[in-house]
Design an enzyme around this catalytic site. Sequence first.
Site, PDB file in Angstrom:
ATOM      1  N   GLY A 122      36.723   3.314 -11.230  1.00 40.56           N
ATOM      2  CA  GLY A 122      37.551   2.295 -10.597  1.00 40.56           C
ATOM      3  C   GLY A 122      36.756   1.234  -9.854  1.00 40.56           C
TER       4      GLY A 122
ATOM      5  CD  GLU B  97      36.406  10.621 -15.426  1.00 43.99           C
ATOM      6  OE1 GLU B  97      36.875   9.690 -16.080  1.00 43.99           O
ATOM      7  OE2 GLU B  97      37.041  11.190 -14.514  1.00 43.99           O
TER       8      GLU B  97
ATOM      9  CB  SER C  86      33.989   0.959 -14.824  1.00 42.77           C
ATOM     10  OG  SER C  86      34.424   1.100 -13.479  1.00 42.77           O
TER      11      SER C  86
ATOM     12  CE  LYS D 166      41.883   7.421 -12.696  1.00 45.67           C
ATOM     13  NZ  LYS D 166      40.709   6.957 -11.979  1.00 45.67           N
TER      14      LYS D 166
ATOM     15  CG  HIS E 267      39.986  12.804 -12.222  1.00 46.81           C
ATOM     16  ND1 HIS E 267      39.752  12.024 -11.108  1.00 46.81           N
ATOM     17  CD2 HIS E 267      39.819  11.992 -13.297  1.00 46.81           C
ATOM     18  CE1 HIS E 267      39.466  10.795 -11.507  1.00 46.81           C
ATOM     19  NE2 HIS E 267      39.507  10.746 -12.827  1.00 46.81           N
TER      20      HIS E 267
ATOM     21  CD  GLU F  41      40.949   9.230  -9.196  1.00 52.57           C
ATOM     22  OE1 GLU F  41      42.015   9.544  -9.754  1.00 52.57           O
ATOM     23  OE2 GLU F  41      40.256   8.256  -9.549  1.00 52.57           O
TER      24      GLU F  41
ATOM     25  CG  ASN G 229      43.549  10.097 -15.548  1.00 48.32           C
ATOM     26  OD1 ASN G 229      44.736  10.258 -15.264  1.00 48.32           O
ATOM     27  ND2 ASN G 229      42.560  10.457 -14.732  1.00 48.32           N
TER      28      ASN G 229
HETATM   29  P1  13P Z   1      38.452   3.830 -14.468  1.00 48.43           P
HETATM   30  O1  13P Z   1      38.384   3.675 -15.955  1.00 48.43           O
HETATM   31  O2  13P Z   1      39.596   3.096 -13.842  1.00 48.43           O
HETATM   32  O3  13P Z   1      37.130   3.601 -13.814  1.00 48.43           O
HETATM   33  O4  13P Z   1      38.800   5.397 -14.211  1.00 48.43           O
HETATM   34  C1  13P Z   1      38.059   6.372 -14.843  1.00 48.43           C
HETATM   35  C2  13P Z   1      38.727   7.675 -14.633  1.00 48.43           C
HETATM   36  O5  13P Z   1      38.771   8.177 -13.524  1.00 48.43           O
HETATM   37  C3  13P Z   1      39.359   8.336 -15.783  1.00 48.43           C
HETATM   38  O6  13P Z   1      39.717   9.645 -15.494  1.00 48.43           O
END
Ligand code: 13P
Length: 249
Positions: A172, A166, A212, A11, A94, A96, A9
């Site tokens: 992150g 997640e 992560s 983003k 997601h 976010e 992803n």
């Molecule tokens: P990270 O791998 O940067 O923690 O992000 C995970 C994520 O949100 C994948 O959709």
Amino acid sequence: MRKNIVAGNWKMNNELSQTETLISDLKKQTKTSNAEVMIAPTFTNLWHALEATRDHDIEVIAQNMHFADSGAYTGEVSAAMLKSIGVQTVILGHSERRAYFNETDELLAKKVDAALKNGIRSIFCFGEELADRKSNKHEHVVESQIKNALFHLDANAFQNIILAYEPVWAIGTGETASPEQAQDMHAFIRKTLADKYGHDLAESVSILYGGSVKPDNAKEIFSKPDVDGGLIGGASLKAADFYAIVNAF
Ligand code: 13P
């Protein structure tokens, strides 16, 4: 048999030239595992990514979509539009999108329906916040996210649903769920599915872990029986790191 999947992803990262470079780097990597590989560039780079991967087994997927087929929704992109350029899979829900764009379970149920209606597979994301885990409500939170957005579906629909757990506190942050925490939650998710739709269906759905995941922890996480792959953020932006994760199976 459920599939192993590793999806990157991206983003809101990578302009066009960076997308070109990263895809060219990804194509130079060697895959030694059986995992399906997906990348999710931003909308503006989907067409380029699709064209650049026509001769490769990387699947290009979308990060989001609207629930309507078309209409007065300025700034939005529909499932039909994604389908028309050859996108077959979309990430929905997601954390976010839930946190910054107020996406609710109710809205996500409509998006899942729209994806299914257009023959698009969903990677449906969910996960608890740190406060939920600290107060031991993580299973309850995850169960209701799944029930509210997916349990109106009939069993057949799950052929086109991939789940992605997640935990928000692991995204992150560099703080990953332990392999045991991931396995416990994935087993709970599978049981939740089995209680509603039966054992066979629950065994057939891929459940990815995200938060992560890095080259140095992927192998241990993916070794857990109910973890069928990963949804990778930061580490998917470097070709070698991403393929180290793909090859951790
Ligand atoms: P990270 O791998 O940067 O923690 O992000 C995970 C994520 O949100 C994948 O959709």
